[in-house]
Design a protein around this motif. Sequence first.
Motif, PDB file in Angstrom:
ATOM      1  N   ILE A 228       8.196  -6.684  10.552  1.00 30.25           N
ATOM      2  CA  ILE A 228       7.390  -6.563   9.345  1.00 30.25           C
ATOM      3  C   ILE A 228       6.327  -5.493   9.606  1.00 30.25           C
ATOM      4  O   ILE A 228       5.528  -5.621  10.531  1.00 30.25           O
ATOM      5  CB  ILE A 228       6.715  -7.896   8.980  1.00 30.25           C
ATOM      6  N   ILE A 229       6.355  -4.437   8.804  1.00 29.18           N
ATOM      7  CA  ILE A 229       5.356  -3.378   8.941  1.00 29.18           C
ATOM      8  C   ILE A 229       4.068  -3.853   8.277  1.00 29.18           C
ATOM      9  O   ILE A 229       3.990  -3.979   7.056  1.00 29.18           O
ATOM     10  CB  ILE A 229       5.824  -2.066   8.282  1.00 29.18           C
TER      11      ILE A 229
ATOM     12  N   GLN B  49      -1.255   2.849  10.951  1.00 29.76           N
ATOM     13  CA  GLN B  49      -1.717   2.526  12.304  1.00 29.76           C
ATOM     14  C   GLN B  49      -0.588   1.999  13.196  1.00 29.76           C
ATOM     15  O   GLN B  49      -0.839   1.558  14.319  1.00 29.76           O
ATOM     16  CB  GLN B  49      -2.853   1.507  12.226  1.00 29.76           C
ATOM     17  N   ASN B  50       0.623   2.025  12.679  1.00 27.62           N
ATOM     18  CA  ASN B  50       1.807   1.574  13.427  1.00 27.62           C
ATOM     19  C   ASN B  50       1.625   0.145  13.953  1.00 27.62           C
ATOM     20  O   ASN B  50       1.895  -0.154  15.116  1.00 27.62           O
ATOM     21  CB  ASN B  50       2.111   2.528  14.590  1.00 27.62           C
ATOM     22  N   ILE B  51       1.176  -0.747  13.083  1.00 28.71           N
ATOM     23  CA  ILE B  51       0.988  -2.155  13.443  1.00 28.71           C
ATOM     24  C   ILE B  51       2.160  -2.941  12.880  1.00 28.71           C
ATOM     25  O   ILE B  51       2.382  -2.958  11.664  1.00 28.71           O
ATOM     26  CB  ILE B  51      -0.351  -2.695  12.904  1.00 28.71           C
TER      27      ILE B  51
ATOM     28  N   ILE C 226       3.148 -14.922   4.118  1.00 25.31           N
ATOM     29  CA  ILE C 226       1.939 -14.187   3.765  1.00 25.31           C
ATOM     30  C   ILE C 226       1.348 -13.653   5.063  1.00 25.31           C
ATOM     31  O   ILE C 226       1.111 -14.417   6.005  1.00 25.31           O
ATOM     32  CB  ILE C 226       0.914 -15.067   3.028  1.00 25.31           C
ATOM     33  N   THR C 227       1.150 -12.337   5.130  1.00 29.92           N
ATOM     34  CA  THR C 227       0.657 -11.687   6.347  1.00 29.92           C
ATOM     35  C   THR C 227      -0.628 -10.910   6.037  1.00 29.92           C
ATOM     36  O   THR C 227      -1.064 -10.829   4.886  1.00 29.92           O
ATOM     37  CB  THR C 227       1.695 -10.689   6.904  1.00 29.92           C
ATOM     38  N   THR C 228      -1.188 -10.312   7.063  1.00 26.85           N
ATOM     39  CA  THR C 228      -2.322  -9.401   6.903  1.00 26.85           C
ATOM     40  C   THR C 228      -1.801  -7.994   6.612  1.00 26.85           C
ATOM     41  O   THR C 228      -0.589  -7.750   6.615  1.00 26.85           O
ATOM     42  CB  THR C 228      -3.175  -9.349   8.177  1.00 26.85           C
ATOM     43  N   ASP C 229      -2.730  -7.052   6.426  1.00 30.28           N
ATOM     44  CA  ASP C 229      -2.333  -5.647   6.346  1.00 30.28           C
ATOM     45  C   ASP C 229      -2.598  -4.938   7.674  1.00 30.28           C
ATOM     46  O   ASP C 229      -2.611  -3.714   7.754  1.00 30.28           O
ATOM     47  CB  ASP C 229      -3.060  -4.936   5.202  1.00 30.28           C
ATOM     48  N   GLY C 230      -2.818  -5.738   8.728  1.00 30.06           N
ATOM     49  CA  GLY C 230      -3.001  -5.180  10.060  1.00 30.06           C
ATOM     50  C   GLY C 230      -4.420  -4.792  10.411  1.00 30.06           C
ATOM     51  O   GLY C 230      -4.682  -4.388  11.545  1.00 30.06           O
TER      52      GLY C 230
ATOM     53  N   GLY D 208      -6.432 -13.190  14.530  1.00 24.13           N
ATOM     54  CA  GLY D 208      -6.112 -11.785  14.756  1.00 24.13           C
ATOM     55  C   GLY D 208      -5.271 -11.180  13.653  1.00 24.13           C
ATOM     56  O   GLY D 208      -4.892 -11.841  12.682  1.00 24.13           O
ATOM     57  N   LYS D 209      -4.947  -9.910  13.834  1.00 20.83           N
ATOM     58  CA  LYS D 209      -4.249  -9.146  12.793  1.00 20.83           C
ATOM     59  C   LYS D 209      -2.790  -9.547  12.610  1.00 20.83           C
ATOM     60  O   LYS D 209      -2.162  -9.182  11.608  1.00 20.83           O
ATOM     61  CB  LYS D 209      -4.332  -7.654  13.111  1.00 20.83           C
TER      62      LYS D 209
END
Length: 413
Positions: free
Chosen positions: A103-104, A109-111, A130-134, A385-386
Amino acid sequence: MQHIIDRFISYVTVDTESDPNSDTTPSTAKQWDLANKLVDELKAIGLDDVTIDENAYIMATLPSNVAHDVPVIGFVSHFDTTPDFTGANIKPQIIENYDGGDIILNADQNIVLSPGYFKDLLQYKGQTLITTDGTTLLGADDKAGITEIVTAMEYLIKHPEIKHGKIRIGFTPDEEIGRGAHKFDVAKFGADWAYTMDGSQIGELEYENFNAAGAKITIKGKSVHPGYAKGKMINSMLIANKFISSLPKEEVPEHTSGYEGFFHVTGITGSIEESVVQLIIRDHDSKKFAKRKKLIKKITDKLNRKFEKQFGGDIITAEVKDQYYNMKEKVEPVFHIIDIAEQAMKDLDIKPLIKPIRGGTDGCQLSYMGLPCPNIFAGGHNFHGKYEYVPVESMKKATDVIVRIAELTALPK
Protein backbone atom coordinates in the motif's frame (compact mmCIF):
# COMPACT_ATOMS: atom_id res chain seq x y z
CA MET A 1 -20.03 -0.02 7.61
CA GLN A 2 -19.94 3.45 6.08
CA HIS A 3 -21.43 4.79 9.30
CA ILE A 4 -18.44 3.43 11.25
CA ILE A 5 -15.99 4.83 8.70
CA ASP A 6 -17.55 8.29 8.82
CA ARG A 7 -17.64 8.35 12.62
CA PHE A 8 -14.04 7.15 12.95
CA ILE A 9 -12.73 9.71 10.45
CA SER A 10 -14.64 12.49 12.21
CA TYR A 11 -12.71 11.60 15.39
CA VAL A 12 -9.20 11.02 14.01
CA THR A 13 -9.15 14.28 12.08
CA VAL A 14 -9.34 16.15 15.40
CA ASP A 15 -5.81 16.55 16.81
CA THR A 16 -5.73 15.32 20.43
CA GLU A 17 -2.03 14.70 21.03
CA SER A 18 -1.19 14.67 24.75
CA ASP A 19 1.89 16.22 26.36
CA PRO A 20 3.92 14.51 29.11
CA ASN A 21 5.59 17.82 30.03
CA SER A 22 2.32 19.50 30.91
CA ASP A 23 0.92 19.46 34.45
CA THR A 24 -2.68 20.23 33.46
CA THR A 25 -5.53 17.76 32.87
CA PRO A 26 -6.07 17.34 30.02
CA SER A 27 -2.42 17.93 29.21
CA THR A 28 -3.28 19.80 25.99
CA ALA A 29 -6.13 22.24 25.38
CA LYS A 30 -6.89 20.69 21.99
CA GLN A 31 -8.16 17.51 23.65
CA TRP A 32 -11.21 19.56 24.64
CA ASP A 33 -12.13 19.87 20.95
CA LEU A 34 -12.94 16.19 20.62
CA ALA A 35 -14.20 15.89 24.20
CA ASN A 36 -16.87 18.51 23.63
CA LYS A 37 -17.77 16.99 20.26
CA LEU A 38 -18.26 13.61 21.95
CA VAL A 39 -20.52 15.08 24.63
CA ASP A 40 -22.76 16.57 21.94
CA GLU A 41 -22.81 13.30 20.03
CA LEU A 42 -23.65 11.18 23.07
CA LYS A 43 -26.59 13.44 23.82
CA ALA A 44 -27.68 13.34 20.17
CA ILE A 45 -27.83 9.54 20.01
CA GLY A 46 -29.99 9.46 23.14
CA LEU A 47 -27.78 8.49 26.08
CA ASP A 48 -28.69 9.64 29.60
CA ASP A 49 -26.60 11.34 32.28
CA VAL A 50 -24.03 12.67 29.82
CA THR A 51 -21.41 14.55 31.84
CA ILE A 52 -18.00 16.06 31.34
CA ASP A 53 -15.98 17.28 34.31
CA GLU A 54 -13.36 20.00 34.68
CA ASN A 55 -10.64 17.55 33.57
CA ALA A 56 -12.51 16.41 30.41
CA TYR A 57 -13.54 13.00 31.75
CA ILE A 58 -16.74 12.02 29.97
CA MET A 59 -19.38 9.64 31.31
CA ALA A 60 -22.83 8.61 30.06
CA THR A 61 -25.51 6.00 30.73
CA LEU A 62 -27.63 3.62 28.70
CA PRO A 63 -30.43 2.64 31.09
CA SER A 64 -31.42 -0.99 31.59
CA ASN A 65 -34.37 -2.30 29.60
CA VAL A 66 -35.00 -5.42 31.71
CA ALA A 67 -36.99 -5.81 34.92
CA HIS A 68 -34.63 -8.20 36.73
CA ASP A 69 -31.41 -7.25 38.49
CA VAL A 70 -28.41 -7.07 36.16
CA PRO A 71 -24.83 -6.03 37.00
CA VAL A 72 -23.88 -2.56 35.81
CA ILE A 73 -21.13 -2.89 33.20
CA GLY A 74 -18.94 -0.24 31.62
CA PHE A 75 -16.92 0.39 28.48
CA VAL A 76 -13.94 2.78 28.52
CA SER A 77 -11.68 4.33 25.87
CA HIS A 78 -9.32 7.31 25.65
CA PHE A 79 -9.44 10.15 23.16
CA ASP A 80 -5.85 11.43 23.30
CA THR A 81 -3.15 10.26 20.92
CA THR A 82 0.49 9.60 21.68
CA PRO A 83 3.13 12.36 21.58
CA ASP A 84 5.51 9.80 20.01
CA PHE A 85 4.41 10.84 16.51
CA THR A 86 2.41 13.76 15.20
CA GLY A 87 -1.37 13.56 15.18
CA ALA A 88 -1.90 16.93 13.46
CA ASN A 89 -3.52 17.17 10.01
CA ILE A 90 -4.33 13.47 9.75
CA LYS A 91 -5.46 12.56 6.23
CA PRO A 92 -6.86 9.01 6.38
CA GLN A 93 -6.77 6.86 3.26
CA ILE A 94 -9.43 4.23 2.63
CA ILE A 95 -8.30 1.06 0.88
CA GLU A 96 -11.31 -0.95 -0.27
CA ASN A 97 -11.07 -4.68 -1.02
CA TYR A 98 -7.40 -4.82 -0.02
CA ASP A 99 -5.58 -7.07 -2.50
CA GLY A 100 -2.78 -8.30 -0.20
CA GLY A 101 -0.07 -6.20 -1.84
CA ASP A 102 1.95 -3.13 -0.95
CA ILE A 103 0.00 0.00 0.00
CA ILE A 104 1.56 3.28 -1.11
CA LEU A 105 1.04 5.63 1.81
CA ASN A 106 3.05 8.49 0.38
CA ALA A 107 4.50 8.33 -3.13
CA ASP A 108 6.51 11.55 -2.77
CA GLN A 109 8.32 10.24 0.30
CA ASN A 110 8.35 6.60 -0.84
CA ILE A 111 6.53 5.42 2.30
CA VAL A 112 5.02 1.97 1.78
CA LEU A 113 2.91 -0.22 4.06
CA SER A 114 4.02 -3.67 2.98
CA PRO A 115 2.90 -7.17 4.03
CA GLY A 116 6.50 -8.18 3.41
CA TYR A 117 7.33 -6.39 6.64
CA PHE A 118 3.92 -6.16 8.37
CA LYS A 119 2.69 -9.72 7.87
CA ASP A 120 -0.55 -9.14 9.81
CA LEU A 121 -1.83 -7.26 6.77
CA LEU A 122 -2.40 -10.53 4.93
CA GLN A 123 -5.15 -11.65 7.30
CA TYR A 124 -7.23 -8.69 6.09
CA LYS A 125 -7.11 -9.42 2.38
CA GLY A 126 -10.45 -8.49 0.81
CA GLN A 127 -11.35 -6.10 3.63
CA THR A 128 -11.49 -2.31 3.86
CA LEU A 129 -8.47 -0.72 5.54
CA ILE A 130 -8.03 2.80 6.83
CA THR A 131 -4.40 3.95 6.76
CA THR A 132 -2.38 7.13 7.20
CA ASP A 133 -0.90 9.19 4.37
CA GLY A 134 2.57 8.42 5.74
CA THR A 135 3.09 11.76 7.48
CA THR A 136 1.13 11.24 10.71
CA LEU A 137 -0.17 8.49 12.93
CA LEU A 138 -3.79 7.43 12.42
CA GLY A 139 -5.23 7.61 15.94
CA ALA A 140 -6.95 4.23 15.99
CA ASP A 141 -5.38 4.06 19.44
CA ASP A 142 -7.91 4.72 20.77
CA LYS A 143 -10.41 6.49 18.56
CA ALA A 144 -11.31 3.10 17.13
CA GLY A 145 -12.40 2.14 20.64
CA ILE A 146 -14.47 5.30 21.00
CA THR A 147 -16.06 4.68 17.60
CA GLU A 148 -17.02 1.16 18.62
CA ILE A 149 -18.51 2.15 21.98
CA VAL A 150 -20.57 5.02 20.57
CA THR A 151 -21.75 2.89 17.66
CA ALA A 152 -22.71 0.01 19.95
CA MET A 153 -24.69 2.32 22.25
CA GLU A 154 -26.45 3.86 19.26
CA TYR A 155 -27.32 0.38 17.97
CA LEU A 156 -28.76 -0.71 21.32
CA ILE A 157 -30.85 2.46 21.52
CA LYS A 158 -32.25 1.79 18.04
CA HIS A 159 -32.88 -1.89 18.83
CA PRO A 160 -34.75 -2.03 22.15
CA GLU A 161 -35.60 -5.68 21.46
CA ILE A 162 -32.00 -6.46 22.49
CA LYS A 163 -32.14 -6.86 26.27
CA HIS A 164 -29.40 -5.38 28.41
CA GLY A 165 -28.75 -4.00 31.85
CA LYS A 166 -27.49 -0.54 32.75
CA ILE A 167 -24.38 0.34 30.78
CA ARG A 168 -21.94 3.10 31.66
CA ILE A 169 -19.42 4.49 29.20
CA GLY A 170 -16.35 6.57 29.97
CA PHE A 171 -13.88 8.46 27.80
CA THR A 172 -10.61 9.74 29.25
CA PRO A 173 -7.81 12.16 28.33
CA ASP A 174 -4.08 11.58 28.67
CA GLU A 175 -3.96 7.76 28.62
CA GLU A 176 -0.95 7.87 26.31
CA ILE A 177 1.13 9.67 28.92
CA GLY A 178 0.07 7.32 31.71
CA ARG A 179 -2.54 9.55 33.35
CA GLY A 180 -5.78 8.34 31.80
CA ALA A 181 -7.15 6.85 35.01
CA HIS A 182 -5.58 9.29 37.47
CA LYS A 183 -8.69 11.44 37.88
CA PHE A 184 -11.30 8.88 36.84
CA ASP A 185 -14.11 8.88 39.41
CA VAL A 186 -14.77 5.16 39.90
CA ALA A 187 -17.53 5.77 42.46
CA LYS A 188 -19.33 8.15 40.11
CA PHE A 189 -18.96 5.67 37.25
CA GLY A 190 -20.75 3.12 39.39
CA ALA A 191 -20.09 -0.04 37.36
CA ASP A 192 -19.50 -3.52 38.79
CA TRP A 193 -16.84 -4.08 36.15
CA ALA A 194 -15.80 -2.59 32.80
CA TYR A 195 -13.84 -3.29 29.64
CA THR A 196 -11.38 -1.00 27.92
CA MET A 197 -11.74 -1.14 24.13
CA ASP A 198 -8.05 -0.47 23.59
CA GLY A 199 -6.48 -3.63 22.22
CA SER A 200 -5.03 -4.29 18.80
CA GLN A 201 -5.92 -7.07 16.36
CA ILE A 202 -9.29 -8.76 16.19
CA GLY A 203 -9.85 -11.32 18.95
CA GLU A 204 -7.50 -9.89 21.56
CA LEU A 205 -8.71 -10.28 25.13
CA GLU A 206 -6.25 -9.28 27.80
CA TYR A 207 -6.30 -9.35 31.58
CA GLU A 208 -2.55 -9.42 32.27
CA ASN A 209 -0.21 -6.50 31.79
CA PHE A 210 3.24 -5.42 32.84
CA ASN A 211 4.21 -4.24 36.26
CA ALA A 212 5.85 -0.94 35.39
CA ALA A 213 8.32 1.52 36.85
CA GLY A 214 10.25 4.49 35.58
CA ALA A 215 13.80 5.35 36.61
CA LYS A 216 15.79 8.56 36.45
CA ILE A 217 19.53 8.06 36.87
CA THR A 218 21.50 11.23 37.58
CA ILE A 219 25.30 11.04 37.26
CA LYS A 220 27.58 13.83 38.44
CA GLY A 221 31.04 14.60 37.11
CA LYS A 222 33.98 16.97 37.44
CA SER A 223 35.05 19.23 34.59
CA VAL A 224 38.73 20.05 34.36
CA HIS A 225 40.76 21.49 31.50
CA PRO A 226 41.47 18.45 29.30
CA GLY A 227 45.16 19.32 29.11
CA TYR A 228 45.50 18.92 32.87
CA ALA A 229 42.73 16.41 33.56
CA LYS A 230 44.66 13.27 34.44
CA GLY A 231 43.41 11.90 37.74
CA LYS A 232 41.06 14.85 38.17
CA MET A 233 38.35 14.89 35.47
CA ILE A 234 35.28 12.69 35.89
CA ASN A 235 33.24 12.55 32.69
CA SER A 236 29.66 11.84 33.71
CA MET A 237 28.74 10.73 30.17
CA LEU A 238 31.25 7.88 30.30
CA ILE A 239 29.89 6.74 33.65
CA ALA A 240 26.38 6.88 32.19
CA ASN A 241 27.63 4.55 29.49
CA LYS A 242 29.02 2.20 32.16
CA PHE A 243 25.63 2.20 33.87
CA ILE A 244 23.77 1.33 30.68
CA SER A 245 26.33 -1.33 29.77
CA SER A 246 25.77 -2.97 33.16
CA LEU A 247 22.13 -3.72 32.31
CA PRO A 248 21.40 -7.16 30.79
CA LYS A 249 22.08 -6.70 27.08
CA GLU A 250 19.38 -9.07 25.81
CA GLU A 251 16.65 -7.86 28.17
CA VAL A 252 15.51 -4.99 25.99
CA PRO A 253 12.26 -4.50 24.01
CA GLU A 254 13.83 -5.47 20.69
CA HIS A 255 14.88 -8.88 22.02
CA THR A 256 11.89 -9.85 24.18
CA SER A 257 8.30 -11.00 23.70
CA GLY A 258 5.42 -12.69 25.55
CA TYR A 259 6.01 -12.71 29.28
CA GLU A 260 9.65 -11.59 29.03
CA GLY A 261 10.41 -8.36 30.85
CA PHE A 262 12.94 -5.71 29.95
CA PHE A 263 14.87 -2.55 30.71
CA HIS A 264 14.40 0.19 28.13
CA VAL A 265 16.54 3.32 27.95
CA THR A 266 14.18 6.02 26.71
CA GLY A 267 16.41 9.07 26.85
CA ILE A 268 19.84 10.40 27.74
CA THR A 269 21.19 13.92 28.13
CA GLY A 270 24.72 14.71 29.14
CA SER A 271 27.70 16.92 29.71
CA ILE A 272 30.93 16.36 31.58
CA GLU A 273 29.43 17.75 34.80
CA GLU A 274 26.07 15.94 34.69
CA SER A 275 24.26 13.29 32.70
CA VAL A 276 20.73 11.95 33.10
CA VAL A 277 19.54 8.57 31.90
CA GLN A 278 15.80 7.88 31.69
CA LEU A 279 14.61 4.29 31.51
CA ILE A 280 11.55 2.17 32.06
CA ILE A 281 11.37 -1.21 33.80
CA ARG A 282 8.77 -3.82 32.82
CA ASP A 283 7.90 -7.35 33.95
CA HIS A 284 4.69 -9.37 34.28
CA ASP A 285 6.02 -11.33 37.26
CA SER A 286 5.99 -9.29 40.48
CA LYS A 287 9.06 -11.06 41.92
CA LYS A 288 11.06 -10.50 38.75
CA PHE A 289 9.84 -6.90 38.70
CA ALA A 290 11.18 -6.38 42.22
CA LYS A 291 14.46 -8.04 41.21
CA ARG A 292 14.84 -5.66 38.27
CA LYS A 293 14.44 -2.65 40.55
CA LYS A 294 17.02 -4.11 42.92
CA LEU A 295 19.45 -4.44 40.01
CA ILE A 296 19.21 -0.68 39.40
CA LYS A 297 20.19 -0.12 43.01
CA LYS A 298 22.98 -2.71 42.80
CA ILE A 299 24.55 -1.05 39.76
CA THR A 300 24.20 2.38 41.37
CA ASP A 301 25.85 1.23 44.60
CA LYS A 302 28.70 -0.44 42.71
CA LEU A 303 29.55 2.67 40.70
CA ASN A 304 29.24 4.87 43.78
CA ARG A 305 31.77 2.70 45.60
CA LYS A 306 34.11 2.81 42.61
CA PHE A 307 34.15 6.63 42.40
CA GLU A 308 33.63 7.47 46.08
CA LYS A 309 37.21 8.55 46.81
CA GLN A 310 37.72 10.46 43.58
CA PHE A 311 34.36 12.23 43.68
CA GLY A 312 34.09 12.62 47.44
CA GLY A 313 30.64 11.06 47.84
CA ASP A 314 27.86 9.42 45.81
CA ILE A 315 28.33 10.13 42.13
CA ILE A 316 25.01 8.56 41.08
CA THR A 317 21.48 8.90 42.36
CA ALA A 318 18.71 6.62 41.13
CA GLU A 319 15.04 7.58 41.46
CA VAL A 320 12.77 4.62 40.76
CA LYS A 321 9.00 5.14 40.79
CA ASP A 322 6.34 2.51 40.27
CA GLN A 323 3.87 3.43 37.51
CA TYR A 324 1.27 0.63 37.42
CA TYR A 325 0.80 -3.04 38.26
CA ASN A 326 -0.43 -6.24 36.66
CA MET A 327 -4.25 -6.24 36.68
CA LYS A 328 -4.29 -10.07 36.78
CA GLU A 329 -4.39 -9.95 40.59
CA LYS A 330 -7.63 -7.94 40.50
CA VAL A 331 -9.33 -9.70 37.58
CA GLU A 332 -8.78 -13.35 38.51
CA PRO A 333 -11.13 -13.20 41.55
CA VAL A 334 -13.94 -12.10 39.16
CA PHE A 335 -12.95 -14.25 36.22
CA HIS A 336 -16.53 -14.51 34.98
CA ILE A 337 -15.99 -11.11 33.34
CA ILE A 338 -13.38 -12.75 31.10
CA ASP A 339 -15.67 -15.73 30.47
CA ILE A 340 -18.44 -13.37 29.29
CA ALA A 341 -16.16 -11.52 26.88
CA GLU A 342 -14.72 -14.78 25.56
CA GLN A 343 -18.19 -16.22 25.03
CA ALA A 344 -19.29 -13.05 23.23
CA MET A 345 -16.43 -13.44 20.77
CA LYS A 346 -17.14 -17.12 20.20
CA ASP A 347 -20.81 -16.36 19.59
CA LEU A 348 -19.68 -14.01 16.80
CA ASP A 349 -17.24 -16.52 15.28
CA ILE A 350 -14.24 -14.57 16.53
CA LYS A 351 -11.33 -16.64 17.82
CA PRO A 352 -10.35 -15.22 21.24
CA LEU A 353 -6.66 -14.39 21.52
CA ILE A 354 -6.01 -14.33 25.25
CA LYS A 355 -2.51 -13.02 25.84
CA PRO A 356 -0.60 -10.66 28.13
CA ILE A 357 -0.38 -6.97 27.28
CA ARG A 358 3.18 -5.85 26.75
CA GLY A 359 2.29 -2.46 28.14
CA GLY A 360 -0.52 -1.02 30.21
CA THR A 361 -3.96 0.44 29.72
CA ASP A 362 -6.33 2.60 31.71
CA GLY A 363 -7.83 -0.74 32.71
CA CYS A 364 -4.88 -1.85 34.81
CA GLN A 365 -5.02 1.32 36.90
CA LEU A 366 -8.80 1.21 37.12
CA SER A 367 -8.60 -2.39 38.32
CA TYR A 368 -6.50 -1.25 41.29
CA MET A 369 -8.96 1.59 41.91
CA GLY A 370 -11.77 -0.92 42.45
CA LEU A 371 -13.10 -1.32 38.88
CA PRO A 372 -11.96 -4.66 37.38
CA CYS A 373 -11.29 -3.76 33.77
CA PRO A 374 -9.79 -6.20 31.23
CA ASN A 375 -8.99 -5.10 27.69
CA ILE A 376 -10.71 -6.01 24.40
CA PHE A 377 -9.47 -5.52 20.84
CA ALA A 378 -10.26 -2.28 19.03
CA GLY A 379 -8.82 -3.55 15.75
CA GLY A 380 -5.86 -1.29 14.95
CA HIS A 381 -2.28 -2.24 14.12
CA ASN A 382 1.14 -0.54 14.24
CA PHE A 383 0.06 2.07 16.79
CA HIS A 384 2.04 5.25 17.41
CA GLY A 385 3.47 5.71 13.94
CA LYS A 386 2.96 6.35 10.25
CA TYR A 387 2.30 2.67 9.44
CA GLU A 388 -0.80 2.53 11.67
CA TYR A 389 -3.92 1.08 10.09
CA VAL A 390 -7.27 -0.39 11.09
CA PRO A 391 -9.56 -2.80 9.21
CA VAL A 392 -13.14 -1.49 9.20
CA GLU A 393 -14.45 -5.04 9.59
CA SER A 394 -12.51 -5.34 12.87
CA MET A 395 -14.17 -2.19 14.21
CA LYS A 396 -17.55 -3.61 13.20
CA LYS A 397 -16.76 -6.88 15.00
CA ALA A 398 -15.63 -5.01 18.13
CA THR A 399 -18.93 -3.12 18.07
CA ASP A 400 -20.76 -6.44 17.85
CA VAL A 401 -18.77 -7.79 20.80
CA ILE A 402 -19.89 -4.86 22.97
CA VAL A 403 -23.52 -5.52 22.06
CA ARG A 404 -23.16 -9.26 22.73
CA ILE A 405 -21.48 -8.69 26.11
CA ALA A 406 -24.43 -6.50 27.05
CA GLU A 407 -26.84 -9.26 26.03
CA LEU A 408 -24.98 -12.02 27.86
CA THR A 409 -24.70 -9.97 31.05
CA ALA A 410 -28.46 -9.41 31.04
CA LEU A 411 -29.41 -13.08 30.77
CA PRO A 412 -31.44 -14.22 33.83
CA LYS A 413 -29.34 -16.29 36.19
